[in-house]
Scaffold this motif. Structure first.
Motif, PDB file in Angstrom:
ATOM      1  N   PRO A  59      41.479  52.171  50.777  1.00  0.00           N
ATOM      2  CA  PRO A  59      40.470  51.112  50.708  1.00  0.00           C
ATOM      3  C   PRO A  59      40.401  50.301  51.984  1.00  0.00           C
ATOM      4  CG  PRO A  59      42.438  50.475  49.491  1.00  0.00           C
ATOM      5  CD  PRO A  59      42.658  51.891  49.934  1.00  0.00           C
ATOM      6  N   GLU A  60      39.253  49.642  52.206  1.00  0.00           N
ATOM      7  CA  GLU A  60      39.043  48.812  53.388  1.00  0.00           C
ATOM      8  C   GLU A  60      38.457  47.470  52.972  1.00  0.00           C
ATOM      9  OE1 GLU A  60      36.439  50.834  56.012  1.00  0.00           O
ATOM     10  OE2 GLU A  60      37.830  52.486  56.453  1.00  0.00           O
ATOM     11  N   LEU A  61      38.859  46.422  53.689  1.00  0.00           N
ATOM     12  CA  LEU A  61      38.291  45.083  53.521  1.00  0.00           C
ATOM     13  C   LEU A  61      37.714  44.637  54.852  1.00  0.00           C
ATOM     14  CD1 LEU A  61      40.777  42.934  51.374  1.00  0.00           C
ATOM     15  CD2 LEU A  61      38.416  43.516  50.819  1.00  0.00           C
ATOM     16  N   GLY A  75      34.679  38.608  42.296  1.00  0.00           N
ATOM     17  CA  GLY A  75      33.826  39.653  42.833  1.00  0.00           C
ATOM     18  C   GLY A  75      33.558  40.766  41.850  1.00  0.00           C
ATOM     19  N   ASN A  76      32.933  41.844  42.357  1.00  0.00           N
ATOM     20  CA  ASN A  76      32.580  43.029  41.571  1.00  0.00           C
ATOM     21  C   ASN A  76      32.862  44.267  42.407  1.00  0.00           C
ATOM     22  OD1 ASN A  76      31.146  41.660  39.202  1.00  0.00           O
ATOM     23  ND2 ASN A  76      30.021  40.828  40.962  1.00  0.00           N
ATOM     24  N   LEU A  77      33.081  45.392  41.720  1.00  0.00           N
ATOM     25  CA  LEU A  77      33.452  46.619  42.417  1.00  0.00           C
ATOM     26  C   LEU A  77      32.969  47.825  41.627  1.00  0.00           C
ATOM     27  CD1 LEU A  77      35.109  48.105  44.655  1.00  0.00           C
ATOM     28  CD2 LEU A  77      37.088  47.932  43.115  1.00  0.00           C
ATOM     29  N   LYS A  78      32.487  48.843  42.342  1.00  0.00           N
ATOM     30  CA  LYS A  78      32.084  50.111  41.741  1.00  0.00           C
ATOM     31  C   LYS A  78      32.926  51.229  42.335  1.00  0.00           C
ATOM     32  CE  LYS A  78      28.148  53.288  41.309  1.00  0.00           C
ATOM     33  NZ  LYS A  78      26.706  53.502  41.644  1.00  0.00           N
ATOM     34  N   LEU A  79      33.411  52.128  41.467  1.00  0.00           N
ATOM     35  CA  LEU A  79      34.189  53.289  41.895  1.00  0.00           C
ATOM     36  C   LEU A  79      33.540  54.532  41.305  1.00  0.00           C
ATOM     37  CD1 LEU A  79      36.667  54.678  43.158  1.00  0.00           C
ATOM     38  CD2 LEU A  79      37.943  54.125  41.072  1.00  0.00           C
ATOM     39  N   PHE A  80      33.097  55.430  42.176  1.00  0.00           N
ATOM     40  CA  PHE A  80      32.456  56.668  41.736  1.00  0.00           C
ATOM     41  C   PHE A  80      32.826  57.779  42.701  1.00  0.00           C
ATOM     42  CE2 PHE A  80      28.488  59.374  41.425  1.00  0.00           C
ATOM     43  CZ  PHE A  80      28.858  59.960  40.225  1.00  0.00           C
ATOM     44  N   ASN A  81      33.371  58.861  42.139  1.00  0.00           N
ATOM     45  CA  ASN A  81      33.848  59.977  42.966  1.00  0.00           C
ATOM     46  C   ASN A  81      34.789  59.481  44.069  1.00  0.00           C
ATOM     47  OD1 ASN A  81      32.522  61.937  41.481  1.00  0.00           O
ATOM     48  ND2 ASN A  81      30.703  61.914  42.776  1.00  0.00           N
ATOM     49  N   ARG A  82      35.655  58.546  43.692  1.00  0.00           N
ATOM     50  CA  ARG A  82      36.710  57.995  44.526  1.00  0.00           C
ATOM     51  C   ARG A  82      36.200  57.066  45.630  1.00  0.00           C
ATOM     52  NH1 ARG A  82      40.111  60.500  47.353  1.00  0.00           N
ATOM     53  NH2 ARG A  82      41.954  59.446  46.534  1.00  0.00           N
ATOM     54  N   LYS A  83      34.891  56.812  45.725  1.00  0.00           N
ATOM     55  CA  LYS A  83      34.344  55.929  46.751  1.00  0.00           C
ATOM     56  C   LYS A  83      34.215  54.519  46.202  1.00  0.00           C
ATOM     57  CE  LYS A  83      31.829  59.517  49.262  1.00  0.00           C
ATOM     58  NZ  LYS A  83      30.486  59.968  49.775  1.00  0.00           N
ATOM     59  N   LEU A  84      34.612  53.532  47.018  1.00  0.00           N
ATOM     60  CA  LEU A  84      34.587  52.130  46.629  1.00  0.00           C
ATOM     61  C   LEU A  84      33.368  51.432  47.221  1.00  0.00           C
ATOM     62  CD1 LEU A  84      38.332  51.252  47.292  1.00  0.00           C
ATOM     63  CD2 LEU A  84      37.282  51.657  45.064  1.00  0.00           C
ATOM     64  N   ASP A  85      32.775  50.538  46.433  1.00  0.00           N
ATOM     65  CA  ASP A  85      31.644  49.750  46.913  1.00  0.00           C
ATOM     66  C   ASP A  85      31.634  48.426  46.153  1.00  0.00           C
ATOM     67  OD1 ASP A  85      29.329  48.809  48.032  1.00  0.00           O
ATOM     68  OD2 ASP A  85      27.998  50.006  46.772  1.00  0.00           O
ATOM     69  N   GLY A  86      31.915  47.321  46.863  1.00  0.00           N
ATOM     70  CA  GLY A  86      31.950  46.038  46.185  1.00  0.00           C
ATOM     71  C   GLY A  86      32.099  44.886  47.144  1.00  0.00           C
ATOM     72  N   GLU A  87      32.071  43.679  46.585  1.00  0.00           N
ATOM     73  CA  GLU A  87      32.238  42.468  47.379  1.00  0.00           C
ATOM     74  C   GLU A  87      33.097  41.473  46.611  1.00  0.00           C
ATOM     75  OE1 GLU A  87      28.679  40.664  48.676  1.00  0.00           O
ATOM     76  OE2 GLU A  87      28.027  42.356  49.925  1.00  0.00           O
ATOM     77  N   ILE A  88      33.870  40.680  47.344  1.00  0.00           N
ATOM     78  CA  ILE A  88      34.617  39.574  46.753  1.00  0.00           C
ATOM     79  C   ILE A  88      34.419  38.346  47.627  1.00  0.00           C
ATOM     80  CG2 ILE A  88      36.373  41.051  45.694  1.00  0.00           C
ATOM     81  CD1 ILE A  88      38.266  40.277  47.950  1.00  0.00           C
ATOM     82  N   ALA A  89      34.533  37.193  47.000  1.00  0.00           N
ATOM     83  CA  ALA A  89      34.450  35.920  47.723  1.00  0.00           C
ATOM     84  C   ALA A  89      35.782  35.208  47.568  1.00  0.00           C
ATOM     85  CB  ALA A  89      33.323  35.061  47.171  1.00  0.00           C
ATOM     86  N   VAL A  90      36.421  34.881  48.703  1.00  0.00           N
ATOM     87  CA  VAL A  90      37.709  34.196  48.695  1.00  0.00           C
ATOM     88  C   VAL A  90      37.458  32.707  48.865  1.00  0.00           C
ATOM     89  CG1 VAL A  90      39.957  33.989  49.815  1.00  0.00           C
ATOM     90  CG2 VAL A  90      38.834  36.225  49.671  1.00  0.00           C
ATOM     91  N   ASP A  91      37.943  31.917  47.909  1.00  0.00           N
ATOM     92  CA  ASP A  91      37.725  30.472  47.918  1.00  0.00           C
ATOM     93  C   ASP A  91      39.043  29.743  48.131  1.00  0.00           C
ATOM     94  OD1 ASP A  91      35.093  30.999  47.292  1.00  0.00           O
ATOM     95  OD2 ASP A  91      35.414  30.778  45.133  1.00  0.00           O
ATOM     96  N   LEU A  92      39.035  28.805  49.097  1.00  0.00           N
ATOM     97  CA  LEU A  92      40.188  27.955  49.343  1.00  0.00           C
ATOM     98  C   LEU A  92      39.830  26.532  48.973  1.00  0.00           C
ATOM     99  CD1 LEU A  92      41.298  29.303  52.834  1.00  0.00           C
ATOM    100  CD2 LEU A  92      42.322  29.805  50.631  1.00  0.00           C
ATOM    101  N   VAL A  93      40.699  25.884  48.242  1.00  0.00           N
ATOM    102  CA  VAL A  93      40.441  24.513  47.827  1.00  0.00           C
ATOM    103  C   VAL A  93      40.406  23.577  49.027  1.00  0.00           C
ATOM    104  CG1 VAL A  93      41.305  22.587  46.448  1.00  0.00           C
ATOM    105  CG2 VAL A  93      41.426  24.929  45.554  1.00  0.00           C
ATOM    106  N   ASP A  94      41.195  23.890  50.044  1.00  0.00           N
ATOM    107  CA  ASP A  94      41.353  22.986  51.184  1.00  0.00           C
ATOM    108  C   ASP A  94      40.191  23.122  52.168  1.00  0.00           C
ATOM    109  OD1 ASP A  94      42.379  21.147  52.919  1.00  0.00           O
ATOM    110  OD2 ASP A  94      43.904  22.492  53.751  1.00  0.00           O
ATOM    111  N   GLY A  95      38.980  22.914  51.674  1.00  0.00           N
ATOM    112  CA  GLY A  95      37.856  22.755  52.588  1.00  0.00           C
ATOM    113  C   GLY A  95      37.111  24.003  52.977  1.00  0.00           C
TER     114      GLY A  95
END
Length: 450
Positions: A389-391, A354-374
């Motif tokens: 932080p929040e997900l 994924g990618n992430l931006k941090l500016f003035n302590r605020k977070l903005d980004g996305e990640i993709a979680v991949d599992l091999v098992d289908g």
């Protein structure tokens, strides 16, 4: 014969002493008093910068070396810049020839609020036309080839936009052209030490650069160049090795959501219109670091919980075998923008990117979680602040889950449970929960015959 020679030597010594005494008396008689020195400095400062200055005390002496001591200085601002004490030690022989040559300047307890310092932007001393002097001096006064031999400071405090105060100690020894021969800058009273040291290489505009931080090192080479368009460029190539992330950020009174030791490579570039624009050089600073953290811990995020619950997740931890990526920092008028790109995390057979931006302590980004098992590409949104932080699942993922559940009742729940179990297993969480039993089929009445 001995007695006449002896009398001649004594006579010459007395004459020299009387001559020096007379010279000191004449020079002293022409110099201003302490109060006049203080008033003159305050007047010149206000004329130059347009800000009034209070000088609590000023004292000078000529012997054994010329010394000027200023104390209890403060600017007339809503949040003043204050200086407890400044000491200047000059060389006597050049001074008598109207040449300024300072052996040492010592600064003690200088407080610099960011908002107050900004008021002086663009108002610094200008070079004297037709000379290399950094500051214009009234004729016939001039600066020595090395105007200042040593600048030393203790307890210089910078107060940033968030009202965080950071104290620094350090010193610089100069070569001609205001080039640092040696320099040291360190965070005051921090353990393990956070320290920068520069050593000039054989008169070149290259410096051996050594940084101690977070119990590791960040060493390399720095350069200063004049570009074809006349701009000044500062650059560096550094190699961070085994730097503890939490220790490093805590030294600057910050917090982090990642724990572990990182290594990698760093490049640094800053540009300014000329050598006088030191502030512009600092504000334009851009760094890029490719890093690897093995192992790593997300100290305020639980990825397994975020995927399993399909809701907002705060707090918790996530253990990683490895975390890699690139971090770019860019100075702006409103603060430093931090961009994390090509982030890749690995834990067992689970990977995330994924990618992430941090500016003035605020977070903005996305990640993709991949599992091999289908299960591939579970998208998560990163938001909140650096300290909280929040997900959560992205909007598209939530919409897809809702549609799937509406069209195929029960299937969405089953997939969610499977994903949650696999994520918890891969991240070393609690034991997988038993699979939900299939819902019983509705009973039908006895078949009727026509």
């Amino acid at each position: 014969m001995k007695h006449p020679v002896r009398r001649w030597l004594i006579g010459i010594a007395v004459a020299l002493l009387l001559g020096v005494g007379a010279l000191v008396w004449v020079v002293s008689a022409r110099l201003p008093t302490d109060d006049e020195v203080a008033a003159k400095i305050a007047e010149g400062f206000e004329k130059r910068f347009g800000v009034a200055l209070k000088v609590g005390g000023a004292h000078w002496s000529l012997l054994p070396v010329p010394v000027l001591v200023l104390s209890d200085i403060a600017t007339d601002q809503p949040r003043p810049i204050t200086l407890r004490r400044a000491t200047l030690r000059l060389q006597l022989a050049p001074l008598l020839q109207r040449v300024i040559a300072v052996d040492e300047i010592e600064i003690e307890s200088l407080v610099l609020p960011r908002t107050s310092v900004r008021a002086f932007r663009g108002k610094g001393p200008k070079p004297q036309e037709g000379s290399g002097n950094v500051v214009a001096l009234p004729a016939p006064w001039t600066l020595a080839p090395v105007p200042v031999e040593l600048l030393r400071w203790r307890d210089v405090v910078w107060i940033d936009r968030r009202d965080i105060s950071l104290a620094y100690d350090g010193d610089v020894r100069f070569d001609p052209g205001w080039r640092p021969r040696q320099a040291r800058l360190e965070r005051a009273s921090v353990t393990p030490p956070v320290r920068l040291r520069l050593d000039r290489q054989a008169g070149q505009d290259r410096w051996r650069t050594r940084i101690d931080a977070g119990g590791g090192t960040w060493n390399g080479v720095s350069r200063l160049e004049t570009l074809p368009d006349g701009k000044l460029q500062f650059s560096a190539e550094l190699e961070p090795r085994q730097i503890d992330i939490e220790s490093l950020v805590q030294a600057f009174d910050r917090r982090t959501s990642v724990a572990g030791k990182f290594s990698g490579n760093t490049t640094l570039v800053a540009e300014a219109g000329s050598s006088e624009e030191l502030g512009a050089l600092i504000r334009s600073l851009h760094t890029r670091t490719t890093f690897s953290v093995q192992p790593a811990t997300l100290t305020k995020l639980d990825v397994a919980k975020a995927v399993a619950t399909a809701g907002v997740s705060r707090g918790g931890t996530t253990q990683l075998d490895e975390l890699t990526g690139t971090v770019d920092t860019q100075g702006t008028e409103d603060g430093v923008v931090i961009q994390y790109t090509n982030l890749k995390a690995r834990s067992g057979v689970l990977t995330a990117s994924g990618n992430l931006k941090l500016f003035n302590r605020k977070l903005d980004g996305e990640i993709a979680v991949d599992l091999v098992d289908g299960v591939i590409g579970v998208p998560l949104k990163i938001s909140g602040t650096a300290s909280d932080p929040e997900l959560s699942l992205t909007g598209a993922a939530l919409t897809g889950a809702a549609i799937g559940s509406a069209v195929l009742p029960g299937v969405g729940t089953a997939i969610g449970a499977r994903v949650g179990q696999q994520v918890e297993k891969m991240f070393g969480g609690s034991k997988p929960k038993p699979k939900p039993k299939p819902a019983p089929r509705p009973r039908t009445g006895p078949r009727q015959t026509p």
